[in-house]
Structure formats: C-alpha cells, structure tokens
Design a protein around this motif. Sequence first.
Motif, PDB file in Angstrom:
ATOM      1  N   PHE A 106       0.867  -1.277  -0.043  1.00  0.00           N
ATOM      2  CA  PHE A 106      -0.023  -0.109   0.056  1.00  0.00           C
ATOM      3  C   PHE A 106       0.874   1.253  -0.130  1.00  0.00           C
ATOM      4  O   PHE A 106       0.556   2.310   0.774  1.00  0.00           O
ATOM      5  N   PRO A 107       1.672   1.355  -0.811  1.00  0.00           N
ATOM      6  CA  PRO A 107       2.531   2.675  -1.033  1.00  0.00           C
ATOM      7  C   PRO A 107       1.676   3.920  -1.229  1.00  0.00           C
ATOM      8  O   PRO A 107       2.394   4.856  -0.670  1.00  0.00           O
ATOM      9  N   GLU A 108       0.659   3.774  -1.905  1.00  0.00           N
ATOM     10  CA  GLU A 108      -0.062   5.122  -2.001  1.00  0.00           C
ATOM     11  C   GLU A 108      -0.648   5.550  -0.832  1.00  0.00           C
ATOM     12  O   GLU A 108      -0.835   6.759  -0.568  1.00  0.00           O
ATOM     13  N   LYS A 109      -1.303   4.560  -0.123  1.00  0.00           N
ATOM     14  CA  LYS A 109      -1.738   5.046   1.248  1.00  0.00           C
ATOM     15  C   LYS A 109      -0.952   5.526   2.071  1.00  0.00           C
ATOM     16  O   LYS A 109      -1.141   6.581   2.830  1.00  0.00           O
ATOM     17  N   ILE A 110       0.384   5.199   2.156  1.00  0.00           N
ATOM     18  CA  ILE A 110       1.238   5.695   2.974  1.00  0.00           C
ATOM     19  C   ILE A 110       1.466   6.902   2.455  1.00  0.00           C
ATOM     20  O   ILE A 110       1.779   7.843   3.424  1.00  0.00           O
ATOM     21  N   SER A 111       1.821   7.165   1.156  1.00  0.00           N
ATOM     22  CA  SER A 111       2.340   8.418   0.804  1.00  0.00           C
ATOM     23  C   SER A 111       1.139   9.396   1.099  1.00  0.00           C
ATOM     24  O   SER A 111       1.573  10.480   1.400  1.00  0.00           O
ATOM     25  N   GLU A 112      -0.094   9.128   0.760  1.00  0.00           N
ATOM     26  CA  GLU A 112      -1.184   9.966   1.053  1.00  0.00           C
ATOM     27  C   GLU A 112      -1.203  10.548   2.567  1.00  0.00           C
ATOM     28  O   GLU A 112      -1.299  11.817   2.913  1.00  0.00           O
ATOM     29  N   ALA A 113      -0.926   9.625   3.496  1.00  0.00           N
ATOM     30  CA  ALA A 113      -0.815   9.841   4.888  1.00  0.00           C
ATOM     31  C   ALA A 113       0.327  10.803   5.163  1.00  0.00           C
ATOM     32  O   ALA A 113       0.261  11.735   6.007  1.00  0.00           O
ATOM     33  N   ILE A 114       1.401  10.641   4.952  1.00  0.00           N
ATOM     34  CA  ILE A 114       2.538  11.388   4.946  1.00  0.00           C
ATOM     35  C   ILE A 114       2.234  12.956   4.330  1.00  0.00           C
ATOM     36  O   ILE A 114       2.657  13.825   5.094  1.00  0.00           O
ATOM     37  N   LEU A 115       1.986  12.956   3.315  1.00  0.00           N
ATOM     38  CA  LEU A 115       1.403  14.182   2.684  1.00  0.00           C
ATOM     39  C   LEU A 115       0.503  14.888   3.471  1.00  0.00           C
ATOM     40  O   LEU A 115       0.647  16.115   3.789  1.00  0.00           O
ATOM     41  N   LYS A 116      -0.692  14.184   3.966  1.00  0.00           N
ATOM     42  CA  LYS A 116      -1.557  14.901   4.925  1.00  0.00           C
ATOM     43  C   LYS A 116      -0.643  15.456   6.099  1.00  0.00           C
ATOM     44  O   LYS A 116      -1.209  16.525   6.390  1.00  0.00           O
ATOM     45  N   ILE A 117      -0.150  14.677   6.699  1.00  0.00           N
ATOM     46  CA  ILE A 117       0.492  15.269   8.070  1.00  0.00           C
ATOM     47  C   ILE A 117       1.668  16.316   7.754  1.00  0.00           C
ATOM     48  O   ILE A 117       1.667  17.497   8.592  1.00  0.00           O
ATOM     49  N   LEU A 118       2.376  16.393   6.438  1.00  0.00           N
ATOM     50  CA  LEU A 118       3.157  17.210   6.266  1.00  0.00           C
ATOM     51  C   LEU A 118       2.307  18.772   6.072  1.00  0.00           C
ATOM     52  O   LEU A 118       2.664  19.952   6.284  1.00  0.00           O
TER      53      LEU A 118
END
Length: 124
Positions: A106-118
């Motif tokens: 699930f790299p896309e889900k993890i990427s989305e979560a990182i971007l959201k936090i940033l």
Amino acid sequence: MTEDEITNLMHERIYTSFQKTLANKIWNTALISEEKDSKITKLHGLNLGIDILKRPDFSNLSLDQTVSTTLFVRPYRINEYSHSEYYTEKTTIEPLGKNHYIHFEFPEKISEAILKILKENNNT
C-alpha cells in the motif's frame, strides 16, 4: 509473503512508479546494497541501540501528545496500538494488509498519509 514474492512485488512497484531508466538505477542500487549487506559479518548499529536502551532517562521518554501520527497496523492490532506509546491525541490508525509488508502493498496509502501530515504541520 515469501522472499521471492516480496522481491517481485518491489520490482513491479519500482518499474510501475518510475521511468525505465530511473527504475533501472533504483533496482541496481538496491541489488548492490543487498550484496554489500550480505558480506557484513558484524551487526552494525546494534551496539548503539543497546547503549540507548541502557540510559536511565530512556524509560521516561514519551511522544509529545500534540504530534500528528498515522499508525498503519494489521486490523487485529488496532486495539493494541490505540494503547501504545505511539498513540497521541492526534493519531489516526489505518488498518491495512494481512502481513508485515504493508509498505510494499500500500505505498499510495502511506504516501497520502505522509503528505496529509506534512500539509497539516505546514499550516501551523
């Protein structure tokens, strides 16, 4: 997942996500790194980890409760992580996958979560 399945999944993700020339560089770098790691006989970093754990102030450390966190956990571990030292007042728990390699699946889900936090932290 078997080691071969993980390798195939990584290869597929890299070659799907990047142009072929860049994917080749990433893949070859990973292969060279793996070969170097296989030649290391002394566990690097282990002594540092042990030294940190022995410090008297280590047991008093805790995560700031105002820090946004996203925990990616297997569904059966939600309750465990909602009571863990990683949980803050601003934690989101994302149940994903059925194995330990959710970052490959699930790299896309993890990427989305990182971007959201940033983005959240950039606005404060």
